[in-house]
Design a protein around this motif. Structure first.
Motif, mmCIF file in Angstrom:
data_model
loop_
_atom_site.group_PDB
_atom_site.id
_atom_site.type_symbol
_atom_site.label_atom_id
_atom_site.label_comp_id
_atom_site.label_asym_id
_atom_site.label_seq_id
_atom_site.Cartn_x
_atom_site.Cartn_y
_atom_site.Cartn_z
ATOM 1 N N GLY A 1 0.781 -1.226 0.000
ATOM 2 C CA GLY A 1 0.000 0.000 0.000
ATOM 3 C C GLY A 1 0.809 1.270 0.000
ATOM 4 O O GLY A 1 0.264 2.349 0.251
ATOM 5 N N LEU A 2 2.122 1.166 -0.279
ATOM 6 C CA LEU A 2 2.979 2.344 -0.293
ATOM 7 C C LEU A 2 3.635 2.510 -1.656
ATOM 8 O O LEU A 2 3.904 1.536 -2.366
ATOM 9 N N GLU A 3 3.900 3.747 -2.012
ATOM 10 C CA GLU A 3 4.754 4.062 -3.149
ATOM 11 C C GLU A 3 5.978 4.783 -2.616
ATOM 12 O O GLU A 3 5.925 5.410 -1.549
ATOM 13 N N SER A 4 7.088 4.699 -3.328
ATOM 14 C CA SER A 4 8.315 5.281 -2.801
ATOM 15 C C SER A 4 9.290 5.623 -3.915
ATOM 16 O O SER A 4 9.171 5.131 -5.042
ATOM 17 N N THR A 5 10.235 6.452 -3.574
ATOM 18 C CA THR A 5 11.359 6.739 -4.461
ATOM 19 C C THR A 5 12.598 6.939 -3.598
ATOM 20 O O THR A 5 12.525 7.590 -2.544
ATOM 21 N N GLN A 6 13.707 6.339 -4.007
ATOM 22 C CA GLN A 6 14.946 6.477 -3.241
ATOM 23 C C GLN A 6 15.563 7.839 -3.511
ATOM 24 O O GLN A 6 15.698 8.262 -4.655
ATOM 25 N N LEU A 7 15.925 8.530 -2.451
ATOM 26 C CA LEU A 7 16.521 9.848 -2.570
ATOM 27 C C LEU A 7 18.029 9.762 -2.758
ATOM 28 O O LEU A 7 18.595 10.397 -3.642
ATOM 29 N N PHE A 8 18.683 8.978 -1.918
ATOM 30 C CA PHE A 8 20.117 8.735 -2.104
ATOM 31 C C PHE A 8 20.540 7.551 -1.248
ATOM 32 O O PHE A 8 19.840 7.139 -0.323
ATOM 33 N N ASP A 9 21.675 6.987 -1.604
ATOM 34 C CA ASP A 9 22.264 5.853 -0.884
ATOM 35 C C ASP A 9 23.694 6.249 -0.539
ATOM 36 O O ASP A 9 24.418 6.780 -1.397
ATOM 37 N N GLU A 10 24.099 6.021 0.690
ATOM 38 C CA GLU A 10 25.436 6.456 1.091
ATOM 39 C C GLU A 10 26.060 5.507 2.102
ATOM 40 O O GLU A 10 25.371 4.732 2.772
ATOM 41 N N ALA A 11 27.368 5.596 2.199
ATOM 42 C CA ALA A 11 28.111 4.808 3.177
ATOM 43 C C ALA A 11 27.931 5.402 4.570
ATOM 44 O O ALA A 11 27.754 6.607 4.737
ATOM 45 N N VAL A 12 27.965 4.537 5.560
ATOM 46 C CA VAL A 12 27.992 4.951 6.963
ATOM 47 C C VAL A 12 29.323 4.479 7.531
ATOM 48 O O VAL A 12 29.667 3.297 7.427
ATOM 49 N N GLY A 13 30.086 5.403 8.072
ATOM 50 C CA GLY A 13 31.393 5.067 8.611
ATOM 51 C C GLY A 13 31.422 5.176 10.119
ATOM 52 O O GLY A 13 30.382 5.268 10.777
ATOM 53 N N VAL A 14 32.633 5.153 10.669
ATOM 54 C CA VAL A 14 32.832 5.277 12.107
ATOM 55 C C VAL A 14 33.464 6.630 12.394
ATOM 56 O O VAL A 14 34.472 6.999 11.786
ATOM 57 N N ALA B 1 27.860 9.445 5.853
ATOM 58 C CA ALA B 1 28.730 10.310 5.058
ATOM 59 C C ALA B 1 28.127 11.705 4.914
ATOM 60 O O ALA B 1 28.857 12.698 4.828
ATOM 61 N N PHE B 2 26.805 11.795 4.898
ATOM 62 C CA PHE B 2 26.123 13.080 4.745
ATOM 63 C C PHE B 2 26.551 14.067 5.827
ATOM 64 O O PHE B 2 26.694 15.272 5.566
ATOM 65 N N TRP C 1 36.736 10.282 10.338
ATOM 66 C CA TRP C 1 35.700 9.414 9.768
ATOM 67 C C TRP C 1 36.406 8.273 9.052
ATOM 68 O O TRP C 1 37.245 8.504 8.177
ATOM 69 N N ILE C 2 36.101 7.040 9.445
ATOM 70 C CA ILE C 2 36.767 5.861 8.884
ATOM 71 C C ILE C 2 35.728 4.978 8.216
ATOM 72 O O ILE C 2 34.672 4.701 8.795
ATOM 73 N N ALA C 3 36.014 4.548 6.996
ATOM 74 C CA ALA C 3 35.103 3.649 6.282
ATOM 75 C C ALA C 3 35.041 2.301 6.990
ATOM 76 O O ALA C 3 36.017 1.859 7.625
ATOM 77 N N VAL C 4 33.897 1.619 6.886
ATOM 78 C CA VAL C 4 33.703 0.304 7.502
ATOM 79 C C VAL C 4 33.732 -0.760 6.409
ATOM 80 O O VAL C 4 33.053 -0.635 5.385
#
Length: 299
Positions: A151-164, A239-240, A252-255
């Motif tokens: 019952g939902l419609e959607s659109t992806q806004l962005f995809d990003e890495a999450v680091g430490v 990352a944002f 900020w370190i990549a995982v």
């Protein structure tokens, strides 16, 4: 015959699963609220709550709750549609999100372009969003992980890495990347349960059969960043956040995990009539350039 006020009161009791707190929220006497629920159950011919120990909404109650939410949502949508059609303005837009830090740019642009529209912002965990959209309690939702629901419609806004994120003098600060296993004994500063950041942390560690060492939980992203910078622990950082004008000093370190990411997605009800205000908001958000921080047409 069921009264609208009784149905509204039922929804509050169903949400809180506590009569005295529901009575306080509704500003009615608890005995009166108890009679309302009992009368509603009598009309339906079945109990809606389990009363052995703590008050719990039973399976029948959950089924009825979903229909009541949709019915009251349709009535409210009708009221707003009439108000929009008979007024000079274009009404109100209601946006729910797990975090508004990501959305400050498009929200500010929207308000500048449409100053007469009332913008209502609601914090909501992702697990509540599908229900709130189907009930038309909100018009749009932004989640930091995809919502898999009918019952939902959607659109992806962005995809990003999450680091430490770490303080600048932390032993990991000079690393290009780090594995989850290397983070096992590190003290984490993170969000409370229900927040996407906490769900991601718990999921990454649970996949390896371990539990993160959490030394602080906070609802304030700025406080989490400050505590990390102060050396009280480390934490997951999207990352944002590195592009924020108010970024707190730190490393900020990549995982080293393909699952350490967030996919920010805009959702709305497939069968909902979006108001003009909501459609304008959807256009503003979907046309935003998340790299430059400007509408795409200004590139």
């Amino acid at each position: 015959m069921m009264e609208l006020n009784s149905l509204k009161q039922f929804l509050v009791v169903a949400r809180l699963e506590h009569l005295s707190r529901a009575a306080e929220a509704l500003r009615v006497a608890q005995p009166s609220l108890s009679r309302t629920i009992a009368r509603l159950e009598g009309e339906l011919g079945v109990p809606l709550f389990d009363r052995s120990g703590r008050l719990r909404l039973n399976d029948t109650g959950k089924l009825f709750r979903d229909y009541v939410e949709r019915a009251l949502g349709e009535l409210d949508a009708g009221r707003r549609a009439v108000a929009e059609a008979t007024s000079e303005g274009v009404g109100t837009v209601r946006l729910a999100s797990e975090t508004f830090m990501t959305l400050t740019g498009p929200l500010a642009a929207y308000k500048r372009a449409h100053p007469s529209i009332e913008v209502q912002l609601h914090w909501s965990p992702a697990e509540d969003m599908a229900r709130r959209l189907r009930a038309q309690d909100v018009d749009l939702c932004v989640a930091s992980q995809p919502i898999h629901a009918e019952g939902l419609e959607s659109t992806q806004l962005f995809d990003e890495a999450v680091g430490v994120g770490t303080p600048l003098d932390h032993p990991l600060a000079g690393r290009a990347s780090v594995s989850i296993d290397e983070l096992t004994d590190q003290p984490f500063i993170t969000a409370r349960k229900g927040h996407w950041l906490r769900r991601l942390l718990d999921r990454l560690f649970a996949a390896r059969g371990i539990t993160p060492k959490i030394v602080c939980e906070s609802d304030e992203p700025a406080a989490i960043a400050e505590l990390i910078s102060a050396g009280l622990g480390i934490g997951l950082v999207p990352a944002f956040a590195r592009r924020s004008a108010t970024r707190t000093p730190g490393a900020w370190i990549a995982v080293d995990s393909p699952d350490c990411r967030r996919a920010v997605t805009l959702h709305w009800g497939a069968d909902s009539h979006l108001s003009t205000a909501a459609r304008l908001m959807r256009t503003t958000i979907t046309s935003w350039d998340w790299v430059t921080g400007e509408p795409q047409e200004k590139r």
